[in-house]
Scaffold this motif. Structure first.
Motif, short mmCIF file in Angstrom:
data_model
loop_
_atom_site.label_atom_id
_atom_site.label_comp_id
_atom_site.label_asym_id
_atom_site.label_seq_id
_atom_site.Cartn_x
_atom_site.Cartn_y
_atom_site.Cartn_z
N VAL A 26 -2.88 -2.37 7.27
CA VAL A 26 -2.45 -1.19 7.24
C VAL A 26 -1.50 -1.38 7.01
N VAL A 27 -1.35 -0.07 5.60
CA VAL A 27 0.03 0.44 5.53
C VAL A 27 -0.34 1.66 6.11
N LEU A 28 1.20 2.30 7.39
CA LEU A 28 0.75 3.15 7.45
C LEU A 28 1.93 4.65 7.26
N GLU A 29 2.60 3.25 6.17
CA GLU A 29 3.71 4.84 5.41
C GLU A 29 3.97 4.32 4.27
N ARG A 30 3.79 4.75 3.14
CA ARG A 30 4.71 4.48 2.01
C ARG A 30 5.96 5.98 1.82
N ASN A 31 7.08 5.35 1.54
CA ASN A 31 8.31 6.21 1.30
C ASN A 31 8.13 7.37 2.30
N TRP A 32 8.41 6.91 3.72
CA TRP A 32 9.21 8.35 4.64
C TRP A 32 10.60 8.24 4.37
N ARG A 33 10.34 9.70 4.12
CA ARG A 33 12.36 10.06 4.63
C ARG A 33 12.59 11.04 5.59
N ASN A 34 13.54 10.98 5.53
CA ASN A 34 14.21 12.08 6.65
C ASN A 34 15.74 12.70 5.81
N ARG A 35 16.18 13.07 6.18
CA ARG A 35 17.58 13.87 5.86
C ARG A 35 18.32 12.08 5.68
#
Length: 130
Positions: A26-35
């Motif tokens: 299961v893909v939970l996140e794609r391209n998760w970003r922070n600074r």
């Protein structure tokens, strides 16, 4: 970043996400970003022996022949950054994971026809950093 480079990267991530889902993950996140950076894909591998493995996936896509395998572009510094970012992502979640694994998915596209799905080559490198 050039439009072509961004397009190639997006195609590679799309192929990698489709591949992961074909494994039953299961893909939970794609391209998760922070600074501090970005994680390409975060997935749950429910078929792992422990039944609850979080997998942080770096996707490397190439349409040329610069590297034998795009995984060669993943540096030790990148792996350290992935681990740091994964810790930050985990602090935003309401659950724990019995195991966390770091994988790299290499995607090679045809340089002349990157949109051709028949020419896509995927290599999955499991547990490059645990």
């Amino acid at each position: 970043m050039s439009n072509r480079r961004a397009h190639i990267g997006r195609l590679g991530e799309d192929h990698a996400a489709d591949y992961i889902e074909s494994l039953g993950w299961v893909v939970l996140e794609r391209n998760w970003r922070n600074r501090y950076g970005e994680l390409d894909l975060i997935a749950a591998d429910s078929d792992a022996p422990d039944g609850s493995t979080l997998v942080v996936v770096e996707v490397k896509t190439r349409s040329g022949r610069t590297y034998d395998d795009p995984v060669m572009a993943v540096t030790p510094e990148k792996l350290v950054r992935m681990r740091r970012l994964a810790r930050q992502w985990l602090t935003t979640q309401g659950r724990g994971w019995s195991r966390i694994r770091f994988d790299v998915i290499s995607v090679r596209l045809d340089g002349f026809a990157p949109e051709d799905p028949a020419a896509v080559r995927i290599r999955h490198h499991r547990g490059v950093y645990e």
